[in-house]
Scaffold this motif. Structure first.
Motif, PDB file in Angstrom:
ATOM      1  N   ARG A   1     -11.836 -41.629  -4.038  1.00 57.77           N
ATOM      2  CA  ARG A   1     -12.760 -41.207  -5.093  1.00 57.77           C
ATOM      3  C   ARG A   1     -12.008 -40.408  -6.150  1.00 57.77           C
ATOM      4  O   ARG A   1     -12.214 -40.593  -7.352  1.00 57.77           O
ATOM      5  N   GLY A   2     -11.118 -39.505  -5.708  1.00 58.40           N
ATOM      6  CA  GLY A   2     -10.341 -38.733  -6.669  1.00 58.40           C
ATOM      7  C   GLY A   2      -9.462 -39.614  -7.528  1.00 58.40           C
ATOM      8  O   GLY A   2      -9.327 -39.403  -8.736  1.00 58.40           O
ATOM      9  N   PHE A   3      -8.870 -40.629  -6.900  1.00 63.29           N
ATOM     10  CA  PHE A   3      -8.036 -41.574  -7.647  1.00 63.29           C
ATOM     11  C   PHE A   3      -8.857 -42.254  -8.734  1.00 63.29           C
ATOM     12  O   PHE A   3      -8.459 -42.339  -9.893  1.00 63.29           O
ATOM     13  N   PHE A   4     -10.051 -42.739  -8.362  1.00 62.38           N
ATOM     14  CA  PHE A   4     -10.895 -43.423  -9.335  1.00 62.38           C
ATOM     15  C   PHE A   4     -11.353 -42.468 -10.428  1.00 62.38           C
ATOM     16  O   PHE A   4     -11.374 -42.814 -11.606  1.00 62.38           O
ATOM     17  N   GLU A   5     -11.751 -41.248 -10.032  1.00 65.95           N
ATOM     18  CA  GLU A   5     -12.257 -40.311 -11.023  1.00 65.95           C
ATOM     19  C   GLU A   5     -11.170 -39.899 -12.003  1.00 65.95           C
ATOM     20  O   GLU A   5     -11.416 -39.754 -13.200  1.00 65.95           O
ATOM     21  N   ARG A   6      -9.941 -39.734 -11.522  1.00 63.37           N
ATOM     22  CA  ARG A   6      -8.855 -39.382 -12.431  1.00 63.37           C
ATOM     23  C   ARG A   6      -8.563 -40.532 -13.377  1.00 63.37           C
ATOM     24  O   ARG A   6      -8.292 -40.333 -14.558  1.00 63.37           O
ATOM     25  N   SER A   7      -8.629 -41.762 -12.857  1.00 68.72           N
ATOM     26  CA  SER A   7      -8.427 -42.913 -13.731  1.00 68.72           C
ATOM     27  C   SER A   7      -9.486 -42.953 -14.816  1.00 68.72           C
ATOM     28  O   SER A   7      -9.194 -43.224 -15.986  1.00 68.72           O
ATOM     29  N   SER A   8     -10.731 -42.669 -14.445  1.00 74.97           N
ATOM     30  CA  SER A   8     -11.806 -42.671 -15.429  1.00 74.97           C
ATOM     31  C   SER A   8     -11.627 -41.545 -16.442  1.00 74.97           C
ATOM     32  O   SER A   8     -11.912 -41.702 -17.625  1.00 74.97           O
ATOM     33  N   LEU A   9     -11.147 -40.393 -15.971  1.00 75.78           N
ATOM     34  CA  LEU A   9     -10.897 -39.276 -16.869  1.00 75.78           C
ATOM     35  C   LEU A   9      -9.873 -39.649 -17.922  1.00 75.78           C
ATOM     36  O   LEU A   9     -10.066 -39.430 -19.122  1.00 75.78           O
TER      37      LEU A   9
ATOM     38  N   PRO B   1     -19.192 -41.015  10.905  1.00 74.30           N
ATOM     39  CA  PRO B   1     -18.554 -40.558   9.662  1.00 74.30           C
ATOM     40  C   PRO B   1     -17.069 -40.830   9.591  1.00 74.30           C
ATOM     41  O   PRO B   1     -16.493 -40.832   8.505  1.00 74.30           O
ATOM     42  N   ALA B   2     -16.415 -41.052  10.726  1.00 75.30           N
ATOM     43  CA  ALA B   2     -14.973 -41.307  10.709  1.00 75.30           C
ATOM     44  C   ALA B   2     -14.640 -42.746  10.328  1.00 75.30           C
ATOM     45  O   ALA B   2     -13.490 -43.053  10.009  1.00 75.30           O
ATOM     46  N   CYS B   3     -15.634 -43.607  10.386  1.00 73.75           N
ATOM     47  CA  CYS B   3     -15.375 -45.022  10.081  1.00 73.75           C
ATOM     48  C   CYS B   3     -15.096 -45.209   8.596  1.00 73.75           C
ATOM     49  O   CYS B   3     -15.653 -44.502   7.748  1.00 73.75           O
TER      50      CYS B   3
ATOM     51  N   SER C   1     -13.905 -45.334   0.789  1.00 71.64           N
ATOM     52  CA  SER C   1     -13.868 -45.694   2.210  1.00 71.64           C
ATOM     53  C   SER C   1     -14.956 -44.990   3.015  1.00 71.64           C
ATOM     54  O   SER C   1     -15.150 -45.315   4.185  1.00 71.64           O
ATOM     55  N   ARG C   2     -15.677 -44.061   2.407  1.00 73.22           N
ATOM     56  CA  ARG C   2     -16.821 -43.445   3.085  1.00 73.22           C
ATOM     57  C   ARG C   2     -18.125 -44.118   2.691  1.00 73.22           C
ATOM     58  O   ARG C   2     -19.210 -43.654   3.067  1.00 73.22           O
ATOM     59  N   GLY C   3     -18.017 -45.188   1.927  1.00 64.61           N
ATOM     60  CA  GLY C   3     -19.199 -45.955   1.576  1.00 64.61           C
ATOM     61  C   GLY C   3     -19.928 -45.469   0.352  1.00 64.61           C
ATOM     62  O   GLY C   3     -21.026 -45.942   0.053  1.00 64.61           O
ATOM     63  N   ARG C   4     -19.340 -44.540  -0.380  1.00 63.51           N
ATOM     64  CA  ARG C   4     -19.981 -44.031  -1.593  1.00 63.51           C
ATOM     65  C   ARG C   4     -19.616 -44.909  -2.786  1.00 63.51           C
ATOM     66  O   ARG C   4     -18.462 -45.309  -2.934  1.00 63.51           O
ATOM     67  N   PRO C   5     -20.584 -45.227  -3.647  1.00 67.03           N
ATOM     68  CA  PRO C   5     -20.268 -46.083  -4.800  1.00 67.03           C
ATOM     69  C   PRO C   5     -19.372 -45.359  -5.795  1.00 67.03           C
ATOM     70  O   PRO C   5     -19.522 -44.158  -6.029  1.00 67.03           O
ATOM     71  N   VAL C   6     -18.438 -46.097  -6.356  1.00 64.76           N
ATOM     72  CA  VAL C   6     -17.542 -45.591  -7.393  1.00 64.76           C
ATOM     73  C   VAL C   6     -17.560 -46.605  -8.532  1.00 64.76           C
ATOM     74  O   VAL C   6     -17.396 -47.811  -8.305  1.00 64.76           O
ATOM     75  N   THR C   7     -17.770 -46.135  -9.741  1.00 64.52           N
ATOM     76  CA  THR C   7     -17.798 -47.017 -10.904  1.00 64.52           C
ATOM     77  C   THR C   7     -16.452 -46.990 -11.611  1.00 64.52           C
ATOM     78  O   THR C   7     -15.942 -45.925 -11.966  1.00 64.52           O
TER      79      THR C   7
ATOM     80  N   VAL D   1     -24.792 -49.404   2.781  1.00 66.12           N
ATOM     81  CA  VAL D   1     -24.134 -48.448   3.676  1.00 66.12           C
ATOM     82  C   VAL D   1     -25.168 -47.702   4.511  1.00 66.12           C
ATOM     83  O   VAL D   1     -24.982 -47.472   5.719  1.00 66.12           O
ATOM     84  N   ARG D   2     -26.289 -47.328   3.887  1.00 65.41           N
ATOM     85  CA  ARG D   2     -27.349 -46.630   4.629  1.00 65.41           C
ATOM     86  C   ARG D   2     -27.861 -47.477   5.783  1.00 65.41           C
ATOM     87  O   ARG D   2     -28.036 -46.987   6.913  1.00 65.41           O
ATOM     88  N   VAL D   3     -28.090 -48.762   5.508  1.00 63.15           N
ATOM     89  CA  VAL D   3     -28.613 -49.651   6.548  1.00 63.15           C
ATOM     90  C   VAL D   3     -27.602 -49.800   7.682  1.00 63.15           C
ATOM     91  O   VAL D   3     -27.961 -49.732   8.865  1.00 63.15           O
ATOM     92  N   ILE D   4     -26.337 -49.986   7.345  1.00 63.90           N
ATOM     93  CA  ILE D   4     -25.316 -50.141   8.381  1.00 63.90           C
ATOM     94  C   ILE D   4     -25.222 -48.880   9.233  1.00 63.90           C
ATOM     95  O   ILE D   4     -25.152 -48.940  10.469  1.00 63.90           O
TER      96      ILE D   4
END
Length: 746
Positions: free
Chosen positions: A81-89, A146-148, A446-452, A135-138
């Motif tokens: 997420r940090g990688f993506f956010e820095r790229s977006s920044l 949470p480790a997956c 990798s924690r299943g959170r969406p990243v744009t 991700v919620r359904v899975i």
């Protein structure tokens, strides 16, 4: 600009605009001891984003960035997420500066549209909400802890039957394909989530021994783990390096070579290669930590061993390419303005694009990146189908140095990493020119959170030279038409290399696919006086090994319908005799490729070989079956030996053309799991079934290679090289379809 100024966004962080670094271009260190001293002296406290004037045709500014942040400096790594956010920044900052430069002249605009329920389509990629729901359904149904790691969460593309039943404006099925890995057990599962009902349609265990692709956050965690390893730190001290924060660690997939240690078999391994920066903004690839290889288990994030092949002195010269290090820009480049005062000629509705009789949909996956769906051409009153789907299916980069410390260097950048997840945010005026429409891409961490990924795909028009022309010298009559093409593209940065993938649509009904290669070459160090045998010395004591970039594009044709066949066409010259009495005769000879094994083919420049996809059930006005031809561009065979370990997993590279019967499960040329695959999968295995491929739903796979013999001019950053192929109408139209293009509009 004097001192430091700040730009503030409405919701984003502040960006410091700094004066240029005092660092001199070409700064170098000649001894390891000096390197260590300089590293300590030049360390900066925080990451910064800075702008400087650059030599750009639009006269604007482009950005340079210190790539080291506080997390990395403290050994924590950078999350996906940090990688993506820095790229977006960075992209947002670059967009702001480029827009300021361009909007002042009115040269360029960013054309955007808003998706609505009315424009949604079954081929549209998942939205952030759909990723979250999948991700919620899975998690709820399958008790995923949470480790997956969620390796991918992507659209489960609709079947042919579902698409036949689809009616615009009516509800349609919607599903997500999810790949989840449990680091504790090492087990992975593939799941299909029905997003309409909130249920899990299927949940299948991935066979033991197969490894999913390496995620972006595993890269960062690997770097942090390696820098904590006592063995690795000892190897650094042995070479005079006391500050591990300035060490770059690249996690290379471990592959399978038959010499794996028994205790490492079945583990999720990477072989980490390292490079040393002189200071945080420095190009570490100029100073390889040669011969030091850390083998790490990604499940446990523990270094299993460090292979040390002996000390090789660091190359003496810096190799910096970032703006703050470059010499003063050229002063004699005048602005080149691209304007469309009436707006673009394309129309975008949701993710459907219409331009100059073309119609197609823009898709995107974390693995393949840009995907084209349902490509059609308007011919009279008919929308005629050409391609159901097109994407880059796989690529492999084999390196040619046989030394013990190097021979395992190869990378399947799609199957082992995923180029879609590594897509760059594109920038108006820097990456794309003209009146541009961007498409965002939505992936998951990798924690299943969406990243744009903002502005991941760029759509714009380009002038393409002369489309057609003729002058009649007898009566002076002359006609000429300028060509315009529509380009849809994305860029991905995979470690040191950057790849641009472009689909160009032309007014004459042709499609060009182009790969642009740039970035930084992988490097190794040379001992004083050493002459490389399997590479080129590109800077003093810095070697770039010979290597190839081999791409596989998957084309799902639908030339005027699903029942297609493929012919190979070669130019032949009959022997002298009654059919060739003067020796000047030559003709095109077409051979039907009737079964999968017969359709394993290679390019042949000596016969001007190409391939033609036809529909025997549809004829043009001359009574010929309509068709499209695939015209090769630059290509080469793989230069590794047939029994080389890399070729077992990259069996697709042994031929340039493959034709398979359509199977929606057969998506990737090297199979679903090339990462550490024990035997290899994909096209060689599938085509062994030898299915018939005449007048049926089939898939065309084209494989093409660039052989890189490095040159000093490729350093420190490579000028773009390109290769690809063409799809050209071959009897598809009754005549030149571009006769109605108007004279140039000035």
């Amino acid at each position: 600009m004097r001192g430091s100024e700040t730009l503030r966004g409405e919701t984003g962080p502040s960006l410091s605009i700094l004066p240029l670094s005092a660092e001199r271009p070409g700064a170098s260190l000649s001894r390891t001891a000096r390197l260590s001293d300089t590293i300590a002296a030049r360390a900066r406290p925080t990451a910064q984003v800075s702008f400087r004037p650059a030599a750009r045709g639009f006269g604007g500014r482009c950005l340079t960035m210190d790539p080291v942040d506080q997390n990395q400096r403290e050994g924590r790594g950078l999350s996906r997420r940090g990688f993506f956010e820095r790229s977006s920044l960075v992209a947002s900052a670059m967009t702001a500066m480029c827009a300021l430069a361009h909007d002042a002249r009115g040269a360029e605009r960013d054309e955007t549209t808003v998706d609505s329920d009315q424009t949604r389509h079954p081929f549209d990629p998942l939205t952030p909400h759909e990723i979250t729901e999948a991700v919620r359904v899975i998690r709820a149904v399958k008790s995923v802890g949470p480790a997956c790691r969620f390796i991918t969460v992507a659209l489960a593309e609709p079947s042919r039957a579902e698409m036949r039943a689809y009616r615009p404006g009516e509800p349609f099925p919607r599903a997500a394909a999810v790949l989840v890995m449990d680091p504790g057990s090492g087990q992975s599962h593939e799941g299909i989530v029905d997003l309409r009902s909130g249920t899990v349609r299927s949940w299948d265990a991935v066979p033991q021994g197969l490894q999913p692709s390496v995620t972006v956050d595993e890269f960062a965690e690997c770097e942090a783990a390696v820098k904590r390893s006592p063995e690795f730190l000892a190897a650094l001290r042995k070479r005079g390096i006391d500050d591990p924060s300035l060490v770059m660690v690249d996690a290379w997939s471990a592959g399978t070579y038959g010499d794996e240690k028994p205790e490492e078999i079945g583990k999720r391994l990477v072989r980490a290669l390292a490079f040393v920066r002189a200071e945080p903004g420095d190009n570490g690839y100029a100073r390889p930590l040669d011969g030091v290889i850390a083998v790490l288990d990604l499940h446990t994030m523990k270094v299993l061993r460090v292979d040390d092949h002996g000390v090789v002195p660091f190359p003496p010269d810096a190799g910096n390419w970032a703006g703050a290090y470059l010499p003063a820009p050229r002063k004699d480049l005048k602005p080149l303005l691209i304007t469309q005062p009436d707006g673009p000629s394309f129309t975008v509705v949701g993710r459907e694009v219409l331009w100059q009789k073309w119609r197609f949909r823009v898709g995107f996956t974390p693995r393949e990146g840009l995907v084209l769906h349902d490509v059609r051409y308007r011919d009279g009153d008919r929308d005629r189908s050409i391609l159901h789907r097109a994407s880059v299916s796989e690529m492999v980069v084999p390196y040619g140095d046989p030394a013990e410390k190097y021979f395992r260097k190869n990378a399947f950048d799609i199957g082992e990493y995923g180029i879609g997840a590594m897509a760059n945010p594109l920038v108006l005026g820097c990456d794309c020119l003209g009146t541009v429409r961007y498409f965002d891409a939505h992936v998951s961490d990798s924690r299943g959170r969406p990243v744009t990924l903002k502005n991941a795909v760029c759509l714009h028009e380009e002038d393409a030279g002369v489309l057609w022309k003729h002058t009649d010298w007898r009566n002076g009559q002359s006609e000429v038409r300028r060509a315009r093409r529509l380009s849809v593209s994305f860029f991905a940065a995979v470690g040191n290399y950057d790849y641009g993938f472009f689909w160009h649509f032309s007014q004459d009904g042709s499609i060009q696919f182009e790969v642009k290669l740039t970035g930084i070459m992988n490097t190794s160090a040379l001992s004083p006086g050493e002459v490389p045998g399997y590479g080129v010395e590109i800077a003093p004591r810095l070697n770039a090994p010979f290597h190839q970039h081999i791409f596989a594009v998957r084309l799902d044709p639908g030339v005027d319908g699903p029942a297609n066949a493929v012919y190979e066409v070669n130019m032949v010259s009959p022997r002298r005799g009654p059919d060739n009495p003067h020796g000047n005769a030559f003709r095109a000879e077409a051979t039907l490729l009737a079964r999968e094994t017969a359709a394993r083919r290679r390019v042949n420049g000596a016969t001007s070989r190409f391939w033609r996809v036809v529909n025997h059930g549809q004829k043009n006005r001359l009574g010929q079956p309509v068709g499209y031809r695939l015209v090769p561009g630059e290509n080469a065979p793989p230069f590794v030996q047939p029994d080389a370990a890399v070729l077992k997993r990259a069996g697709f590279a042994t031929n340039h053309l493959w034709v398979t019967a359509y199977d929606p499960k057969q998506r990737y040329a090297a199979g679903d799991y090339p990462n550490q695959h024990p035997t290899g999968a994909g096209l060689p295995v599938w085509t062994a079934a030898d299915r018939p491929v005449v007048d049926t739903d089939l898939v065309l796979w084209y494989v093409f290679a660039h052989t890189h013999v490095p040159r000093p001019e490729d350093w420190p950053v490579m000028p773009v090289g390109s290769l690809g192929f063409w799809l050209k109408p071959d009897g598809f139209f009754d005549r030149n379809p571009a006769l109605d293009v108007p004279a140039s509009l000035i």
